[in-house]
Design a protein around this motif. Sequence first.
Motif, PDB file in Angstrom:
ATOM      1  N   THR A  33      13.987 -52.039  47.379  1.00  0.00           N
ATOM      2  CA  THR A  33      13.662 -51.233  46.437  1.00  0.00           C
ATOM      3  C   THR A  33      12.303 -50.587  46.337  1.00  0.00           C
ATOM      4  O   THR A  33      12.102 -49.802  45.167  1.00  0.00           O
ATOM      5  N   GLY A  34      11.890 -50.893  47.283  1.00  0.00           N
ATOM      6  CA  GLY A  34      10.375 -50.423  47.517  1.00  0.00           C
ATOM      7  C   GLY A  34       9.257 -51.007  46.600  1.00  0.00           C
ATOM      8  O   GLY A  34       8.405 -50.349  46.505  1.00  0.00           O
ATOM      9  N   VAL A  35       9.376 -52.244  45.994  1.00  0.00           N
ATOM     10  CA  VAL A  35       8.699 -52.655  45.349  1.00  0.00           C
ATOM     11  C   VAL A  35       7.261 -53.584  46.308  1.00  0.00           C
ATOM     12  O   VAL A  35       7.429 -53.417  47.440  1.00  0.00           O
ATOM     13  N   LEU A  36       6.388 -54.263  45.754  1.00  0.00           N
ATOM     14  CA  LEU A  36       5.357 -54.707  46.533  1.00  0.00           C
ATOM     15  C   LEU A  36       6.088 -55.540  47.731  1.00  0.00           C
ATOM     16  O   LEU A  36       6.803 -56.577  47.580  1.00  0.00           O
ATOM     17  N   PRO A  37       5.405 -55.319  48.934  1.00  0.00           N
ATOM     18  CA  PRO A  37       5.769 -56.000  50.196  1.00  0.00           C
ATOM     19  C   PRO A  37       5.304 -57.467  49.963  1.00  0.00           C
ATOM     20  O   PRO A  37       4.238 -57.555  49.727  1.00  0.00           O
ATOM     21  N   GLU A  38       6.122 -58.467  50.202  1.00  0.00           N
ATOM     22  CA  GLU A  38       5.965 -59.766  50.084  1.00  0.00           C
ATOM     23  C   GLU A  38       5.489 -60.325  51.420  1.00  0.00           C
ATOM     24  O   GLU A  38       5.874 -60.206  52.297  1.00  0.00           O
ATOM     25  N   VAL A  39       4.615 -61.228  51.276  1.00  0.00           N
ATOM     26  CA  VAL A  39       3.725 -61.822  52.381  1.00  0.00           C
ATOM     27  C   VAL A  39       3.759 -63.450  52.184  1.00  0.00           C
ATOM     28  O   VAL A  39       3.694 -63.960  51.090  1.00  0.00           O
ATOM     29  N   ALA A  40       4.037 -64.179  53.210  1.00  0.00           N
ATOM     30  CA  ALA A  40       4.256 -65.541  53.019  1.00  0.00           C
ATOM     31  C   ALA A  40       2.843 -66.282  52.705  1.00  0.00           C
ATOM     32  O   ALA A  40       1.748 -65.491  53.041  1.00  0.00           O
ATOM     33  N   LEU A  41       2.419 -67.205  52.014  1.00  0.00           N
ATOM     34  CA  LEU A  41       1.189 -67.799  51.623  1.00  0.00           C
ATOM     35  C   LEU A  41       0.492 -67.842  52.793  1.00  0.00           C
ATOM     36  O   LEU A  41      -0.889 -67.729  52.871  1.00  0.00           O
ATOM     37  N   SER A  42       0.943 -68.289  54.046  1.00  0.00           N
ATOM     38  CA  SER A  42       0.234 -68.876  55.108  1.00  0.00           C
ATOM     39  C   SER A  42      -0.387 -67.530  55.899  1.00  0.00           C
ATOM     40  O   SER A  42      -1.113 -67.454  56.622  1.00  0.00           O
ATOM     41  N   GLN A  43       0.340 -66.311  55.484  1.00  0.00           N
ATOM     42  CA  GLN A  43       0.138 -65.015  56.187  1.00  0.00           C
ATOM     43  C   GLN A  43      -1.045 -64.241  55.445  1.00  0.00           C
ATOM     44  O   GLN A  43      -1.280 -63.295  55.820  1.00  0.00           O
ATOM     45  N   LEU A  44      -1.549 -64.770  54.239  1.00  0.00           N
ATOM     46  CA  LEU A  44      -2.276 -63.799  53.256  1.00  0.00           C
ATOM     47  C   LEU A  44      -3.675 -63.611  54.248  1.00  0.00           C
ATOM     48  O   LEU A  44      -4.288 -64.603  55.025  1.00  0.00           O
ATOM     49  N   SER A  45      -4.369 -62.619  53.996  1.00  0.00           N
ATOM     50  CA  SER A  45      -5.558 -62.219  54.600  1.00  0.00           C
ATOM     51  C   SER A  45      -6.492 -63.098  54.064  1.00  0.00           C
ATOM     52  O   SER A  45      -7.749 -63.351  54.918  1.00  0.00           O
ATOM     53  N   GLU A  46      -6.541 -63.668  53.012  1.00  0.00           N
ATOM     54  CA  GLU A  46      -7.560 -64.692  52.566  1.00  0.00           C
ATOM     55  C   GLU A  46      -6.855 -65.834  51.804  1.00  0.00           C
ATOM     56  O   GLU A  46      -6.262 -65.519  50.971  1.00  0.00           O
ATOM     57  N   GLU A  47      -7.690 -66.995  52.140  1.00  0.00           N
ATOM     58  CA  GLU A  47      -7.101 -68.058  51.313  1.00  0.00           C
ATOM     59  C   GLU A  47      -7.923 -68.427  50.081  1.00  0.00           C
ATOM     60  O   GLU A  47      -8.883 -68.034  49.954  1.00  0.00           O
TER      61      GLU A  47
END
Length: 320
Positions: free
Chosen positions: A47-61
């Motif tokens: 649907t083109g909504v926000l691309p989801e990212v795994a918690l461990s793959q976020l740019s900052e913790e």
Amino acid sequence: MRKHRPLPGPFPAAFDPPMRRFLLILGLCIGTAAGLAHAQEEPAAGTGVLPEVALSQLSEEDNSLLGREALAVRPGDWKHAETPHFILHFFHNFVAAQAAAELEFYYHAESEELHRDTSAWERKSHVYIFENEADWHLFQGKAQLDPWSGGIHSGGNLFIIRNPAFKFEGRSLGHETAHLVLYRFFGAAIPLWLNEGYAENASMRFYSGLEKRRGYMMPPRVAALTASNYIPLANLTSAAAYPDDVIQVSIFYQESEKLVAFLRAQSPEGFVAFLDAISHGSQMDTALEKGFGSRFTGLDALDREFAGYAQRRYQPLAGN
Ligand SMILES: [Zn+2]
């Protein structure tokens, strides 16, 4: 039948191209998202909504205590995504997509009018989006709630509830984003009245640009500001904590907002100079002089002039 939802514009022309592109994409997503809400949790894929990212793959913790407490509420259900200035933690993509568009809008508008170069600040803010009051109250017990807006700003991160039934939702995101911008670019030494006063004032002005067309209601005023409950500026400007009861909280927020409106009406540029001075340790009299020259001879003179304005019904002033 899916209802069309208007884009959260207008976006200032000053947005740089990547930001305009981002907001346009999100705007389109919001149209889809409103449909999703109707379609009862239709899968977000494709649907083109926000691309989801795994918690461990976020740019900052986020290592903050409150962040960990938030993720401890229904720990298996959180999803994650990133925007140019924010890392979002949420339960439903369409809720986050709408919040993300508003967050970026407010962040840009508020930092720009305060003349702050956001490109120099590389770290992103974490935003935790709760969706129901049971979860929120579970978390809220661990943090001090901003008594007016129903959100929390803490150390550059936001904790909010996005629930259509929650009565203060309307401009609370603009209010909390203002706290975040002030914290980032002016530090943590801003007096309570100025922090709340600017957050109220900015969210009212930008809310009408962004959200009024969606038909949200303004928060109710619990009590009218009158001569009998007017807080002398010596007390207002030295308050270190929120008043105890809801009526007094309402008066405190209203009077603080009106004082910011009154000062901005003298000169928006002068207000920024005043804010800069006071957040870097100036006393009120000195900050008034730095912002407005000889316009006021001190806090007492400001109090005498402001009291009349404060007790009138709200009227936008020139420059407001
Ligand atoms: Zn606040």
